[in-house]
Design a protein around this motif. Structure first.
Motif, PDB file in Angstrom:
ATOM      1  N   PRO A 166       5.989   8.008   0.410  1.00  0.00           N
ATOM      2  CA  PRO A 166       4.895   8.923   0.069  1.00  0.00           C
ATOM      3  C   PRO A 166       5.173  10.359   0.520  1.00  0.00           C
ATOM      4  CG  PRO A 166       4.033   6.946   1.111  1.00  0.00           C
ATOM      5  CD  PRO A 166       5.522   6.911   1.248  1.00  0.00           C
ATOM      6  N   VAL A 200       0.834  -1.208   0.000  1.00  0.00           N
ATOM      7  CA  VAL A 200       0.000   0.000   0.000  1.00  0.00           C
ATOM      8  C   VAL A 200       0.865   1.253   0.000  1.00  0.00           C
ATOM      9  CG1 VAL A 200      -1.636   1.345   1.389  1.00  0.00           C
ATOM     10  CG2 VAL A 200      -2.016  -1.096   1.032  1.00  0.00           C
ATOM     11  N   THR A 229       1.041   3.763  -3.112  1.00  0.00           N
ATOM     12  CA  THR A 229       0.646   5.142  -2.808  1.00  0.00           C
ATOM     13  C   THR A 229       1.720   6.124  -3.272  1.00  0.00           C
ATOM     14  OG1 THR A 229      -0.684   4.469  -0.913  1.00  0.00           O
ATOM     15  CG2 THR A 229       0.063   6.749  -0.954  1.00  0.00           C
ATOM     16  N   LEU A 276       1.145   8.767  -6.194  1.00  0.00           N
ATOM     17  CA  LEU A 276       1.348  10.204  -6.023  1.00  0.00           C
ATOM     18  C   LEU A 276       2.266  10.757  -7.099  1.00  0.00           C
ATOM     19  CD1 LEU A 276       1.760  10.643  -2.162  1.00  0.00           C
ATOM     20  CD2 LEU A 276       0.011  11.680  -3.607  1.00  0.00           C
TER      21      LEU A 276
END
Length: 124
Positions: free
Chosen positions: A85, A37, A41, A45
Motif C-alpha cells: 500500500p 486486507v 488495500t 489504491l
C-alpha cells in the motif's frame, strides 16, 4: 551469513514486529486475514488512483481483477507485503503531482520513512 562478518541491520523490523503482534493475537488465521486486507488495500489504491488520474472504469476493472488473481506472491504472509500500500500510495501521489504540483508532494517523506522501517522493496 547475511552480514559476512559485518553488522547487519534488518530493514524489515517494523513489519516483522507488526506481524508478530498479529500472530500473538490470532495466529495464522489472523495473519491470513491481515494479508488479504493489505493486498486488497494496495490493489484498491491502484484502482482508485487510476480512476483519479483519468483511467476509464471498464479498463480499470478489466485489468484489476486478473492482476489481483495473477499475483501469487501477494497472497503469502511476508513482511514485504506491508510495503505494497505504501508503494501504491506513493506512486499515485507522484503521478498526481507530476500533472499538477502542490505541497502534497511532501507527503512522500513520511511515506518513505514508514516504508523504510516497515518492509523491503524486494517484493515490488
Amino acid at each position: 551469513m547475511y552480514g559476512h562478518g559485518r553488522v547487519w541491520t534488518d530493514q524489515q523490523w517494523g513489519a516483522q514486529f507488526a506481524l508478530y503482534g498479529l500472530y500473538v493475537l490470532g495466529g495464522h488465521p489472523l495473519l491470513g486475514v491481515a494479508d488479504a486486507v493489505v493486498v486488497v488495500t494496495a490493489f484498491g489504491l491502484a484502482m482508485f488512483g487510476a480512476r483519479a488520474l483519468g483511467g476509464g472504469p471498464r479498463a480499470i476493472w478489466a485489468l484489476w481483477l486478473p492482476v489481483l488473481l495473477a499475483a501469487p506472491w501477494a497472497w503469502t504472509i511476508r513482511a514485504q507485503l506491508l510495503s505494497l500500500p505504501l508503494y501504491t500510495g506513493l506512486l499515485w501521489l507522484l503521478a498526481a503531482e507530476a500533472r499538477r504540483p502542490t505541497r502534497r508532494v511532501y507527503l512522500a517523506f513520511p511515506i518513505l520513512v514508514v516504508w523504510s522501517n516497515g518492509g523491503s522493496t524486494s517484493s515490488v
